[in-house]
Design an enzyme around this catalytic site. Structure first.
Site, PDB file in Angstrom:
ATOM      1  N   GLY A   1       8.620   3.837   0.861  1.00 39.33           N
ATOM      2  CA  GLY A   1       9.443   5.027   1.058  1.00 39.33           C
ATOM      3  C   GLY A   1      10.896   4.635   1.173  1.00 39.33           C
ATOM      4  O   GLY A   1      11.284   3.507   0.823  1.00 39.33           O
TER       5      GLY A   1
ATOM      6  N   ILE B   1       0.820  -1.223   0.000  1.00 47.08           N
ATOM      7  CA  ILE B   1       0.000   0.000   0.000  1.00 47.08           C
ATOM      8  C   ILE B   1       0.847   1.263   0.000  1.00 47.08           C
ATOM      9  O   ILE B   1       0.317   2.377  -0.057  1.00 47.08           O
ATOM     10  CB  ILE B   1      -0.958   0.027   1.215  1.00 47.08           C
ATOM     11  CG1 ILE B   1      -0.182  -0.148   2.518  1.00 47.08           C
ATOM     12  CG2 ILE B   1      -2.047  -1.008   1.064  1.00 47.08           C
ATOM     13  CD1 ILE B   1      -1.035  -0.004   3.766  1.00 47.08           C
ATOM     14  N   GLY B   2       2.163   1.094   0.035  1.00 48.39           N
ATOM     15  CA  GLY B   2       3.028   2.269   0.005  1.00 48.39           C
ATOM     16  C   GLY B   2       4.481   1.880   0.174  1.00 48.39           C
ATOM     17  O   GLY B   2       4.798   0.762   0.590  1.00 48.39           O
TER      18      GLY B   2
ATOM     19  N   LYS C   1       4.863  -1.957   8.221  1.00 51.08           N
ATOM     20  CA  LYS C   1       6.009  -1.382   7.495  1.00 51.08           C
ATOM     21  C   LYS C   1       7.222  -2.265   7.744  1.00 51.08           C
ATOM     22  O   LYS C   1       7.703  -2.396   8.868  1.00 51.08           O
ATOM     23  CB  LYS C   1       6.290   0.047   7.942  1.00 51.08           C
ATOM     24  CG  LYS C   1       7.406   0.709   7.123  1.00 51.08           C
ATOM     25  CD  LYS C   1       7.549   2.184   7.435  1.00 51.08           C
ATOM     26  CE  LYS C   1       8.221   2.412   8.760  1.00 51.08           C
ATOM     27  NZ  LYS C   1       8.496   3.850   9.023  1.00 51.08           N
TER      28      LYS C   1
ATOM     29  N   ASP D   1      10.336  15.661   9.534  1.00 54.08           N
ATOM     30  CA  ASP D   1       9.991  15.291   8.156  1.00 54.08           C
ATOM     31  C   ASP D   1       8.485  15.392   7.923  1.00 54.08           C
ATOM     32  O   ASP D   1       7.853  14.467   7.409  1.00 54.08           O
ATOM     33  CB  ASP D   1      10.482  13.874   7.840  1.00 54.08           C
ATOM     34  CG  ASP D   1      10.531  13.598   6.338  1.00 54.08           C
ATOM     35  OD1 ASP D   1      10.647  14.569   5.554  1.00 54.08           O
ATOM     36  OD2 ASP D   1      10.463  12.421   5.951  1.00 54.08           O
TER      37      ASP D   1
ATOM     38  N   GLY E   1      11.457   1.422   3.373  1.00 51.96           N
ATOM     39  CA  GLY E   1      10.918   0.117   3.028  1.00 51.96           C
ATOM     40  C   GLY E   1       9.484   0.180   2.526  1.00 51.96           C
ATOM     41  O   GLY E   1       8.961   1.261   2.235  1.00 51.96           O
TER      42      GLY E   1
END
Length: 557
Positions: free
Chosen positions: A87, A84-85, A109, A213, A90
């Site tokens: 970066g 689903i994503g 994650k 961030d 990972g």
């Protein structure tokens, strides 16, 4: 027994104070029954002051541990279909776990130790440090606008953090989505600012979290568009008792969102997060990412937005899909606080709490506009422009404006002709008037008046003047015989009376003619129609059509 003579000989209050003293002195074993000591390990009685902080944290961590097998089962073995994503650190996988309460959707994650360039051992150590930093923060800092921790896994060389599942994904995917209205965007902004306010703490907080961030991709959206901050791999926890200008050798964060002062000087403060928050606010306003390079000398969105703000042209950057929705005061309030967030001077940037306050004001203006604008007369802006001080209405809330229109029925707050109508032949006027009742006080008797003046001057008088006006209401032919002066120029004649009971009633009149015998042959200027409350209550034989409004349309034939 607690008050056995064995104990009361030592202390009249029995065993309790004796045990307390032994506990404080670390000699509790001296009063433990020898049979119990034989059957029990001595370490059970060895605590002198209770569990320490480290042991409590270890216990808490243990309660959050998930086995690798559980996570593999939930994510179908880290299936590509479940990604689903991703970066720098990972990939994130959607998963489903089963418990006594039913299925629970999670996001896992999985840390990639090989991500980045450089020595593999160094990369692995850096990844592990991020894992521990994020895990510690999520365990300690819990808030409605901070991503929730479900658990973690640290076994077989795998490092995985399991979060609550964000049903709508990350904010960056919706920036250019027309369906995300301005009001919805403002609520998301408020959620982000509240989350950051929590992380930054208060003056009494022992520690603060500098996120380091804040970006649109690190904002996750849930049902009902609830926003939560995520991405704590680079975050730092700093004691509030120290100066927060820490020198960081390895400047981190996403370019475009990163505070330029932090990039240049290496000093990281809470105000660095505020700059990043400002960049996200401009993302939401402009429908684009601050991290994407622009074909412009200013390179990134925050710096381009700053230039346009100075030139008073920020509206040129607003996302077209929402531009027409934004109430002017909402825009001004939002733009000002977003600009302050990216100010070049740290000391000029607001706190997260100050950002929350201004964003809530912006939303208040927008919600007021969306609720009350449709209730106002369609040409209320023209009405205001014709008032003596139109500028005083520029910042007033629409609800207050609605109440003014409803409360006041004076003629300068009614709808008028766009331009004054000049009728040269008063014996053949044929003015059709259509007026809808609204914005008047309930249960009050009103008169409906036509406002006019003659081309030739007439002497102002406090007394009514005799006229003969012929007009029709439906099929009924009517006459009005008296006119009163509104001011030194304009006169008004009552056409109808009604009791306002908040019904949707439209009145229609056909003003046919003035009798020239009484009025002469001078031309008539007709200004419009308005309402005025009457002191006397109407009786049933007055045959009133009960209703109210301030708007009308006029057709001249």
């Amino acid at each position: 027994m607690a008050y056995d003579s064995v104990y009361t000989k030592v202390n009249a209050k029995g065993i309790a104070p004796i045990a307390r003293d032994h506990y404080k002195n670390g000699t509790i074993l001296e009063i433990v029954d020898h049979k119990i000591k034989e059957e029990t390990d001595e370490h059970v009685f060895s605590l002198s002051k209770g569990p320490d902080k480290e042991s409590l944290e270890e216990n808490r961590k243990d309660s959050l541990k998930l086995s690798l097998e559980e996570i593999k089962l939930a994510t179908k073995g880290f299936s590509q279909d479940n990604i689903i994503g991703h970066g720098d650190s990972g990939y994130a996988y959607k998963g489903t776990t089963n418990n006594t309460h039913g299925d629970n959707i999670i996001a896992a994650k999985r840390l990639d130790k090989k991500s980045g360039q450089g020595d593999a051992e160094v990369l692995a150590e850096r990844a592990a440090a991020k894992f521990i930093a994020e895990l510690d923060i999520l365990m300690e800092y819990k808030h409605l606008n901070v991503i929730g921790l479900v658990g973690y896994c640290d076994e077989e060389d795998e490092k995985i953090i399991v979060y609550e599942y964000a049903s709508r994904g990350s904010l960056d995917k919706y920036l250019s989505d027309d369906s995300l209205t301005w009001a919805m965007r403002l609520r998301i902004c408020i959620d982000i600012a509240i989350g950051l306010e929590f992380l930054h703490g208060t003056a009494s907080s022992p520690e603060v979290v500098i996120h380091r961030d804040i970006t649109s991709s690190n904002i996750l959206l849930f049902d009902y568009w609830k926003a939560k901050i995520t991405g704590f791999g680079l975050s730092l926890v700093c004691p509030t008792s120290q100066d927060l200008e820490y020198v960081i050798d390895n400047v981190s964060g996403t370019i475009g969102y990163r505070d330029p002062l932090y990039s240049q000087e290496g000093f990281l403060t809470k105000e660095s997060d505020i700059f990043s928050l400002g960049a996200v606010l401009f993302d939401i306003l402009c429908g684009k990412l601050s991290s994407v390079k622009l074909d412009d000398e200013y390179i990134y969105l925050p710096f381009l937005a700053k230039k346009h703000y100075h030139l008073e042209k920020l509206d040129e950057l607003v996302f077209e899909g929402i531009k027409e929705q934004i109430e002017p005061q909402s825009f001004v309030t939002f733009a000002k606080i977003a600009y302050q967030c990216i100010h070049h001077g740290r000391e000029r940037r607001p706190t997260a709490n100050e950002v929350v306050i201004q964003l809530k004001k912006s939303l208040e203006f927008q919600e007021d506009y969306e609720k009350w604008e449709p209730e106002l007369p369609k040409d209320y802006k023209e009405i205001i422009q014709k008032s003596k001080c139109p500028e005083m209405y520029s910042t007033i809330k629409k609800e207050d404006l609605y109440n003014i229109f409803r409360r006041e029925s004076s003629f300068n707050k009614t709808k008028w002709f766009g331009t004054m109508v000049e009728m040269l032949d008063i014996s053949d006027l044929n003015i059709e008037i259509k007026t809808k009742a609204q914005f008047l006080s309930p249960n009050v008797v009103y008169g409906v008046y036509i406002v006019f003046k003659f081309y030739d001057s007439r002497n102002f008088s406090s007394k009514p003047m005799y006229f003969n006006l012929n007009y029709r209401k439906g099929y009924e032919s009517l006459h009005a015989y008296f006119a009163t002066w509104r001011d030194e120029q304009w006169m008004m004649i009552e056409l109808y009376r009604f009791l306002n009971q908040n019904e949707d009633v439209i009145f229609e009149f056909l003003v046919e003619r003035f009798t020239s015998y009484y009025c002469g042959d001078a031309a008539v200027y007709v200004e419009g129609v308005g309402y005025q409350p009457l002191d006397a209550e109407l009786t049933p034989h007055d045959n009133t059509n009960q209703n109210s409004n301030m708007g009308f349309q006029c057709f001249v034939y």
